[in-house]
Design a protein around this motif. Structure first.
Motif, short mmCIF file in Angstrom:
data_model
loop_
_atom_site.label_atom_id
_atom_site.label_comp_id
_atom_site.label_asym_id
_atom_site.label_seq_id
_atom_site.Cartn_x
_atom_site.Cartn_y
_atom_site.Cartn_z
N VAL A 1 -7.44 2.81 -4.60
CA VAL A 1 -7.04 2.28 -3.16
C VAL A 1 -5.48 2.38 -3.04
CG1 VAL A 1 -9.22 1.11 -2.90
CG2 VAL A 1 -7.08 -0.16 -3.72
N LYS A 2 -5.05 3.00 -3.92
CA LYS A 2 -3.57 3.02 -3.61
C LYS A 2 -2.81 1.84 -3.38
CE LYS A 2 -3.96 6.90 -1.43
NZ LYS A 2 -4.09 8.11 -0.47
N HIS A 3 -2.99 0.80 -4.18
CA HIS A 3 -2.50 -0.59 -3.75
C HIS A 3 -1.57 -1.16 -5.07
CE1 HIS A 3 -2.69 -5.15 -3.24
NE2 HIS A 3 -2.80 -4.54 -1.92
N LEU A 4 -0.78 -1.68 -4.62
CA LEU A 4 -0.16 -2.44 -5.96
C LEU A 4 0.31 -3.99 -5.18
CD1 LEU A 4 3.53 -1.49 -6.74
CD2 LEU A 4 2.41 -0.56 -4.92
N SER A 5 0.46 -4.71 -6.04
CA SER A 5 0.76 -6.14 -5.76
C SER A 5 1.85 -6.75 -6.94
CB SER A 5 -0.40 -7.15 -5.78
OG SER A 5 -1.25 -7.19 -6.83
N VAL B 1 3.07 -7.44 -11.91
CA VAL B 1 2.55 -6.34 -11.16
C VAL B 1 1.05 -5.75 -11.54
CG1 VAL B 1 4.08 -4.46 -12.28
CG2 VAL B 1 3.09 -4.12 -9.92
N LEU B 2 0.39 -5.45 -10.38
CA LEU B 2 -0.78 -4.76 -10.59
C LEU B 2 -0.89 -3.57 -9.81
CD1 LEU B 2 -3.22 -8.08 -10.06
CD2 LEU B 2 -2.46 -7.18 -12.27
N LEU B 3 -1.41 -2.83 -10.30
CA LEU B 3 -1.79 -1.18 -9.87
C LEU B 3 -3.22 -0.93 -9.41
CD1 LEU B 3 -0.58 1.56 -8.50
CD2 LEU B 3 -0.10 2.25 -10.85
N ALA C 1 0.77 -1.21 0.00
CA ALA C 1 0.16 -0.01 0.05
C ALA C 1 0.78 1.27 0.23
CB ALA C 1 -0.88 -0.02 1.08
N TYR C 2 0.46 2.24 -0.80
CA TYR C 2 1.29 3.54 -0.76
C TYR C 2 0.40 4.70 -0.44
CZ TYR C 2 -0.68 4.28 -5.40
OH TYR C 2 -1.61 4.45 -6.43
N SER C 3 0.98 5.76 0.03
CA SER C 3 0.19 6.74 0.58
C SER C 3 0.28 8.19 -0.25
CB SER C 3 0.30 7.08 2.30
OG SER C 3 1.63 7.27 2.31
N ASN C 4 1.40 8.22 -0.93
CA ASN C 4 1.56 9.23 -1.67
C ASN C 4 0.47 9.40 -2.88
OD1 ASN C 4 2.43 11.62 -2.97
ND2 ASN C 4 4.64 11.16 -2.87
N SER C 5 -0.45 9.89 -3.03
CA SER C 5 -1.25 10.01 -4.14
C SER C 5 -0.69 10.69 -5.23
CB SER C 5 -2.66 10.94 -3.77
OG SER C 5 -2.25 12.11 -3.37
#
Lengths: 112, 113
Positions: free
Chosen positions: A70-74, A64-66, A24-28
């Protein structure tokens, strides 16, 4: 402050199974993300990257999925192998693209 | 060289001593970065060079830390009056230009006794 973090510190999978590591990242404002693999005693090694104008990118056995909503990558690793055992970090570019902000990392353990 | 190299690979020093860590980036790479990695932690940004100048020193934890880069190539990270909390792996990375993929060296493991 802005940060990049990981949901799970340790992930154990059976050899041959698929692995999914989340971040999860927080920087939009982040628009470029990288996944690194770090084996014991070595520096991080680039795996795959993705820019914010994409929602999916595939490499060799990795995807990689972005999800910007929801500011999430996997990071998905297909047919996990013992050589995949390592710590995986997600990172995003901040400061105008001059530095990477890393998450804490997920330890992937592949069981035979 | 083929990749980023760092020296020494390991450094053990006594509290209060100065240490100097060296990074040789990939030839032709204009951007160079220093990071610090404490045990079991992610990487913490220290400083970034574009050529010989350092436009971003925001990550240096104290004035005991300094870095320089000469000739747009080799960089040295100096830690003065080392403290035990300075113990970590110090990683160097370079990229062709800022914002591109960063290639990391193997790191220098610093232990301050």
């Amino acid at each position: 402050g802005e940060s990049v973090g990981l949901h799970l510190p340790t992930l154990s999978v059976q050899e041959g199974d698929n692995s999914i590591i989340n971040c999860a990242y927080s920087n939009s404002a982040s628009d470029y993300f990288i996944w690194y693999k770090q084996e014991s005693g070595k520096g991080p090694q680039f795996i795959i990257d993705i820019r914010s104008n994409m929602d999916k990118r595939q490499g060799q056995r990795v995807t990689v999925l972005l999800n910007k909503t929801v500011k999430h990558l996997s990071l998905q690793i297909a047919a996990t192998q013992p050589g995949d055992s390592a710590v995986y970090f997600c990172a995003d570019f901040t400061g105008g693209g001059n530095k990477l902000t890393f998450g804490t990392g997920t330890q992937l353990k592949v069981e035979l | 060289g083929a990749g980023v190299s760092q020296s020494p690979s390991n450094k053990v020093t006594e509290k209060g001593k100065d240490v100097e860590l060296r990074c040789d980036p990939i030839s032709g790479h204009t951007a160079l970065y220093w990071y610090r990695q404490s045990l079991g932690q992610g990487l913490e940004f220290l400083i970034y060079f574009q050529g010989n100048s350092a436009p971003d020193k925001s990550g240096l934890p104290s004035d005991r830390f300094s870095a320089e880069r000469t000739g747009g190539s080799v960089s040295t990270l100096t830690i003065q009056r080392t403290q035990q909390e300075d113990s970590a792996v110090y990683l160097c990375a370079s990229s062709f230009v800022a914002g591109n993929e960063q290639f990391f060296g193997p790191g220098t493991r610093l232990t301050v006794l």
